[in-house]
Write an enzyme that holds these catalytic residues in place. Structure first.
Site, PDB file in Angstrom:
ATOM      1  N   HIS A 216      49.816  18.786  -2.488  1.00  0.00           N
ATOM      2  CA  HIS A 216      49.918  18.286  -1.121  1.00  0.00           C
ATOM      3  C   HIS A 216      51.050  18.925  -0.324  1.00  0.00           C
ATOM      4  CE1 HIS A 216      47.096  15.344  -2.595  1.00  0.00           C
ATOM      5  NE2 HIS A 216      47.952  14.935  -3.502  1.00  0.00           N
TER       6      HIS A 216
ATOM      7  N   ASP B 154      54.420  10.176  -4.282  1.00  0.00           N
ATOM      8  CA  ASP B 154      53.525  11.154  -4.898  1.00  0.00           C
ATOM      9  C   ASP B 154      53.963  12.575  -4.555  1.00  0.00           C
ATOM     10  OD1 ASP B 154      51.488  12.723  -5.879  1.00  0.00           O
ATOM     11  OD2 ASP B 154      49.869  11.472  -5.105  1.00  0.00           O
TER      12      ASP B 154
ATOM     13  N   ILE C  54      46.277  19.744   0.705  1.00  0.00           N
ATOM     14  CA  ILE C  54      45.425  18.669   1.200  1.00  0.00           C
ATOM     15  C   ILE C  54      46.233  17.382   1.346  1.00  0.00           C
ATOM     16  CG2 ILE C  54      43.348  19.681   0.188  1.00  0.00           C
ATOM     17  CD1 ILE C  54      43.555  17.622  -2.088  1.00  0.00           C
TER      18      ILE C  54
ATOM     19  N   GLY D 112      44.901  11.474  -1.180  1.00  0.00           N
ATOM     20  CA  GLY D 112      43.804  10.519  -1.045  1.00  0.00           C
ATOM     21  C   GLY D 112      44.312   9.134  -0.688  1.00  0.00           C
TER      22      GLY D 112
END
Length: 286
Positions: free
Chosen positions: A195, A190, A210, A213
């Site tokens: 991120h 990803d 961040i 998830g």
């Protein structure tokens, strides 16, 4: 363009071919934080293949989430800027080998219309199979497309989320994330700049990048492995979690766990900010 319900429901992509080696298996385990203590033999079994005393490399069950990274039913034509992960539900049919050639069959399960200003929920499934055609894992992903509601599709029928017990947790475990953890985890597939790129993160409304998830999802798998599964990947039959708030790399994730028979319920929080990051978690052991 608004969602075309019939076209979206008809999407399928069968026989997608992938392969992975022990390198990807170890990278995923390291990406979710295993091996932070280089003397912890329990976690080393997932990030180190053993030399003087050979031992099989263990595979984190949720490695299934990246084993066929990029597989999908097809182009959904959603407003990608507004799409977030809602839930992940993986059923494990057999333990994942440490290296394999696999196929992925992806189909759309449901599309729910929450309303013009409330978005849409798309549930799609990917079945991973080994070279003999035997099922390894079934992944069900729920996407919340915040900008694609109001297309006239069904609004009812979504599966009810798992309810965690109302009693005090049976166990509480703190799992620390590293400040650079998202930079490692992104190498599992990803590459979303949310991120890794501070400028992109700020434009998306976050003060800094961040954590993925799905990295937090893997961290919850770690929590169950170290508490109720005795670090045995073959004990996992299902692992489900709903995403409710992001984790920032470097924060401590606190898992609250309840065990009832072979079902482990869990939720995860970042107490420093007073937020719940994972809700309605459930692991079935067997």
């Amino acid at each position: 363009m608004p969602i075309n319900y019939e076209q979206l429901m008809a999407l399928k992509n069968l026989g997608q071919k992938y392969a992975y080696t022990d390198r990807e298996v170890m990278l995923y385990a390291y990406g979710i934080g295993m091996g932070a203590d280089p003397m912890d033999e329990n976690e080393l079994a997932f990030v180190n293949e053993g030399t003087l005393t050979p031992r099989p490399l263990k595979v984190v069950p949720t490695f299934a989430s990246v084993a066929a990274w990029g597989s999908s039913p097809g182009e959904m034509n959603l407003n990608r800027v507004m799409v977030v992960d809602g839930e992940r539900d993986i059923t494990f049919h057999k333990p994942l080998p440490s290296a394999a050639k696999i196929t992925a069959d992806s189909t759309v399960l449901d599309v729910f219309d929450k309303g013009k200003d409330k978005g849409a929920v798309i549930r799609h499934q990917t079945v991973l199979k080994d070279e003999n055609g035997e099922k390894l894992a079934t992944l069900v992903a729920s996407r919340f497309a915040r900008g694609d509601g109001g297309f006239g599709g069904p609004s009812e029928g979504q599966p009810e989320p798992h309810k965690v017990p109302s009693r005090a947790p049976d166990k509480i475990v703190d799992i620390t994330t590293r400040p650079d953890q998202a930079l490692v985890y992104r190498l599992c597939g990803d590459r979303n700049p949310l991120h890794s790129d501070p400028e992109f993160a700020r434009k998306a409304g976050f003060p800094r990048p961040i954590l993925h998830g799905m990295c937090t999802y893997g961290i919850t798998c770690r929590g169950v492995l170290q508490t109720y599964a005795d670090y045995d990947p073959s004990a996992f039959k299902q692992h489900v979690a709903r995403f409710s708030s992001p984790v920032y790399p470097g924060e401590t994730v606190t898992m609250e766990l309840w065990k009832d028979g072979n079902v482990v319920s869990f939720q995860a929080k970042v107490n420093a900010r007073g937020v719940t990051v994972i809700k309605s978690g459930k692991t079935v052991l067997g």
